[in-house]
Design a protein around this motif. Structure first.
Motif, PDB file in Angstrom:
ATOM      1  N   GLU A  59       0.790  -1.227   0.000  1.00 21.53           N
ATOM      2  CA  GLU A  59       0.000   0.000   0.000  1.00 21.53           C
ATOM      3  C   GLU A  59       0.822   1.276   0.000  1.00 21.53           C
ATOM      4  OE1 GLU A  59      -2.640  -0.436   3.343  1.00 21.53           O
ATOM      5  OE2 GLU A  59      -3.771  -2.066   2.392  1.00 21.53           O
ATOM      6  N   ASN A  60       2.154   1.172   0.005  1.00 22.68           N
ATOM      7  CA  ASN A  60       3.000   2.355   0.108  1.00 22.68           C
ATOM      8  C   ASN A  60       4.195   2.252  -0.828  1.00 22.68           C
ATOM      9  OD1 ASN A  60       1.811   3.751   2.702  1.00 22.68           O
ATOM     10  ND2 ASN A  60       1.994   1.584   3.186  1.00 22.68           N
ATOM     11  N   ASP A  61       4.750   3.402  -1.179  1.00 20.01           N
ATOM     12  CA  ASP A  61       5.967   3.419  -1.989  1.00 20.01           C
ATOM     13  C   ASP A  61       7.157   2.891  -1.205  1.00 20.01           C
ATOM     14  OD1 ASP A  61       4.648   4.709  -4.185  1.00 20.01           O
ATOM     15  OD2 ASP A  61       4.811   6.618  -3.112  1.00 20.01           O
ATOM     16  N   LEU A  62       7.242   3.300   0.074  1.00 14.50           N
ATOM     17  CA  LEU A  62       8.351   2.919   0.943  1.00 14.50           C
ATOM     18  C   LEU A  62       7.792   2.341   2.232  1.00 14.50           C
ATOM     19  CD1 LEU A  62      10.453   6.201   0.549  1.00 14.50           C
ATOM     20  CD2 LEU A  62      10.774   4.056  -0.711  1.00 14.50           C
ATOM     21  N   THR A  63       8.522   1.427   2.845  1.00 11.19           N
ATOM     22  CA  THR A  63       8.104   0.836   4.117  1.00 11.19           C
ATOM     23  C   THR A  63       9.257   0.893   5.110  1.00 11.19           C
ATOM     24  OG1 THR A  63       6.399  -0.622   3.219  1.00 11.19           O
ATOM     25  CG2 THR A  63       7.440  -1.318   5.276  1.00 11.19           C
ATOM     26  N   VAL A  64       8.957   1.418   6.305  1.00 11.43           N
ATOM     27  CA  VAL A  64       9.927   1.528   7.393  1.00 11.43           C
ATOM     28  C   VAL A  64       9.479   0.618   8.530  1.00 11.43           C
ATOM     29  CG1 VAL A  64      10.974   3.080   9.099  1.00 11.43           C
ATOM     30  CG2 VAL A  64      10.495   3.899   6.765  1.00 11.43           C
ATOM     31  N   VAL A  65      10.419  -0.111   9.100  1.00 10.75           N
ATOM     32  CA  VAL A  65      10.173  -0.939  10.278  1.00 10.75           C
ATOM     33  C   VAL A  65      11.070  -0.437  11.396  1.00 10.75           C
ATOM     34  CG1 VAL A  65      10.282  -3.273  11.253  1.00 10.75           C
ATOM     35  CG2 VAL A  65       9.577  -2.944   8.858  1.00 10.75           C
ATOM     36  N   SER A  66      10.510  -0.247  12.584  1.00  8.62           N
ATOM     37  CA  SER A  66      11.349   0.071  13.737  1.00  8.62           C
ATOM     38  C   SER A  66      11.511  -1.173  14.599  1.00  8.62           C
ATOM     39  CB  SER A  66      10.753   1.212  14.574  1.00  8.62           C
ATOM     40  OG  SER A  66       9.539   0.816  15.183  1.00  8.62           O
ATOM     41  N   ILE A  67      12.691  -1.321  15.179  1.00 12.08           N
ATOM     42  CA  ILE A  67      12.983  -2.404  16.121  1.00 12.08           C
ATOM     43  C   ILE A  67      13.557  -1.754  17.363  1.00 12.08           C
ATOM     44  CG2 ILE A  67      14.345  -4.472  16.565  1.00 12.08           C
ATOM     45  CD1 ILE A  67      14.301  -5.044  13.554  1.00 12.08           C
ATOM     46  N   PHE A  68      12.759  -1.754  18.427  1.00 10.75           N
ATOM     47  CA  PHE A  68      13.174  -1.088  19.666  1.00 10.75           C
ATOM     48  C   PHE A  68      12.430  -1.709  20.833  1.00 10.75           C
ATOM     49  CE2 PHE A  68      12.545   2.409  22.824  1.00 10.75           C
ATOM     50  CZ  PHE A  68      13.876   2.533  23.211  1.00 10.75           C
ATOM     51  N   VAL A  69      13.166  -2.295  21.770  1.00  6.52           N
ATOM     52  CA  VAL A  69      12.561  -2.843  22.983  1.00  6.52           C
ATOM     53  C   VAL A  69      12.403  -1.684  23.964  1.00  6.52           C
ATOM     54  CG1 VAL A  69      12.769  -4.526  24.837  1.00  6.52           C
ATOM     55  CG2 VAL A  69      13.619  -5.093  22.543  1.00  6.52           C
ATOM     56  N   ASN A  70      11.170  -1.288  24.192  1.00  4.76           N
ATOM     57  CA  ASN A  70      10.848  -0.052  24.893  1.00  4.76           C
ATOM     58  C   ASN A  70      10.805  -0.244  26.411  1.00  4.76           C
ATOM     59  OD1 ASN A  70       9.816   2.513  25.576  1.00  4.76           O
ATOM     60  ND2 ASN A  70       7.706   1.783  25.327  1.00  4.76           N
ATOM     61  N   PRO A  71      11.772   0.291  27.152  1.00  8.75           N
ATOM     62  CA  PRO A  71      11.780   0.073  28.607  1.00  8.75           C
ATOM     63  C   PRO A  71      10.548   0.645  29.308  1.00  8.75           C
ATOM     64  CG  PRO A  71      13.880   0.985  27.854  1.00  8.75           C
ATOM     65  CD  PRO A  71      12.942   1.084  26.700  1.00  8.75           C
ATOM     66  N   ALA A  72       9.952   1.698  28.758  1.00  4.66           N
ATOM     67  CA  ALA A  72       8.870   2.382  29.461  1.00  4.66           C
ATOM     68  C   ALA A  72       7.591   1.560  29.543  1.00  4.66           C
ATOM     69  CB  ALA A  72       8.585   3.731  28.795  1.00  4.66           C
ATOM     70  N   GLN A  73       7.464   0.508  28.749  1.00  4.24           N
ATOM     71  CA  GLN A  73       6.236  -0.278  28.824  1.00  4.24           C
ATOM     72  C   GLN A  73       6.401  -1.553  29.646  1.00  4.24           C
ATOM     73  OE1 GLN A  73       6.201  -0.553  24.437  1.00  4.24           O
ATOM     74  NE2 GLN A  73       5.657  -2.701  24.678  1.00  4.24           N
ATOM     75  N   PHE A  74       7.545  -1.720  30.278  1.00  4.82           N
ATOM     76  CA  PHE A  74       7.786  -2.854  31.166  1.00  4.82           C
ATOM     77  C   PHE A  74       7.762  -2.367  32.608  1.00  4.82           C
ATOM     78  CE2 PHE A  74       9.563  -4.198  27.191  1.00  4.82           C
ATOM     79  CZ  PHE A  74       9.463  -5.578  27.151  1.00  4.82           C
ATOM     80  N   ALA A  75       6.946  -2.984  33.445  1.00  4.43           N
ATOM     81  CA  ALA A  75       6.991  -2.705  34.876  1.00  4.43           C
ATOM     82  C   ALA A  75       8.270  -3.307  35.465  1.00  4.43           C
ATOM     83  CB  ALA A  75       5.762  -3.285  35.564  1.00  4.43           C
TER      84      ALA A  75
END
Length: 343
Positions: A59-75
């Motif tokens: 559905e898009n000309d370009l596709t970006v994927v992020s890979i990031f383990v987000n500390p703020a969503q872990f208790a």
């Protein structure tokens, strides 16, 4: 040119580890008037992630994927330290993906792999009371369902996704139905914050990817399961939700539906206790997709549809199998009215 190339695995896809380097790439896409699709991940990619990427590629000309383990969503007590980090394998998955479109074959265009410091320049701790800096909360919609068990989770999700949207500036973005509360909450956040990249209409929810044999929802955390837990216990949550779906369609009250699910899980847990498999229900609930309010126990399908016409119901649940927490959901009614795209 991608930054920090010597510190990242080799990749045919450009990798960007800083906001500045990615934004330079993004400006070129603006200049060339190309649409950018975006899939946010924490890595440990599986077919569920791949289905989101394929949708974006189509559905898009370009596709970006992020890979990031987000500390703020872990208790503090959750699995941040042990969460699977498999960047070389993730890049191999992305490099294998391609989608034939009217304008040719599209493959992933860029991967954003920021450091924790890049995403949280003021620093970050898992202890919410000790956090300093700017955070995003979607009040009134974060304490139900998953938020009941994980009270700081959606604060962390809303914060990191706002940051990612500000960096990536996607034309369209894609989230999985498996995390239905997250996806609907983020769409509300995009609307409330008046974001232009993406607009609420361009935040798409893609149906949950499942194992074709037993319908287990695909998840990075499934890797924590032992082979026996995976085979004998893990599919029970979806089986319970499916039983509720059938009972609701037959006109059974919400209270009876939930009781049916509890009985299925308890029976299976009792059976597996002798096999040294510990299985424990966290919750199964039915919620209004607009307010996330819990349905009245006496509600049934006919009464619900008479009150709200075409609005569906979110049936969701969470269950522990050993040390692994599994989540899943089923939409009762018209899923497309929630912006869930057709498979």
């Amino acid at each position: 040119m991608a930054s920090n190339a010597t510190t990242l695995p080799p990749s045919d896809i450009p990798l960007f580890s800083t906001v500045a380097s990615y934004r330079e790439w993004r400006r070129r896409a603006y200049d060339e008037k190309k649409s950018v699709g975006f899939v946010a991940t924490m890595g440990a990619l599986h077919e569920g992630h791949a289905s989101l990427v394929r949708r974006s590629l189509a559905e898009n000309d370009l596709t970006v994927v992020s890979i990031f383990v987000n500390p703020a969503q872990f208790a503090p007590h959750e699995d941040l330290a042990t969460y699977p980090r498999t960047l070389p394998g993730d890049l191999a998955v992305l490099q294998s993906l391609a989608e034939d479109t009217m304008s040719g074959t599209h493959t992933p265009s860029a991967v954003f792999v920021p450091t924790v410091h890049e995403m949280y320049p003021a620093g970050i701790t898992q202890d919410v009371a000790a956090q300093r800096g700017t955070f995003v909360e979607v009040t009134g919609y974060s304490h139900q369902m998953e938020g009941r068990t994980r009270p700081t989770f959606f604060r962390g999700v809303a914060t990191v996704v706002t940051k990612l949207f500000n960096v990536v500036e996607p034309t369209r973005t894609y989230f999985g139905q498996k995390d239905i509360q997250q996806a609907l909450l983020l769409r509300r956040m995009v609307r409330d914050l008046l974001l232009s990249h993406p607009t609420p209409e361009n935040l798409f929810i893609v149906p949950t990817a499942r194992n074709p044999t037993d319908s287990l929802a695909l998840s990075s955390r499934n890797a924590y399961l032992t082979p026996r837990e995976r085979e004998a216990a893990a599919p029970t949550l979806y089986a319970a939700l499916d039983a509720v779906r059938k009972a609701w369609a037959a006109g059974t009250s919400k209270a009876e539906c939930i009781s049916t699910a509890h009985a299925i899980i308890k029976s299976k847990a009792d059976d597996l206790a002798g096999d040294n498999i510990d299985m424990k229900l966290d919750y199964i609930e039915m919620n209004d997709p607009e307010s996330f309010d819990v349905l009245d126990p006496c509600q049934n399908r006919a009464a619900w549809e008479a009150d709200v016409a075409d609005r569906p119901v979110i049936l969701s649940g969470a269950m522990w199998v050993g040390k692994t927490r599994l989540i899943d959901n089923v939409i009762l009614g018209n899923a497309q009215s929630l912006g869930i795209v057709a498979s």
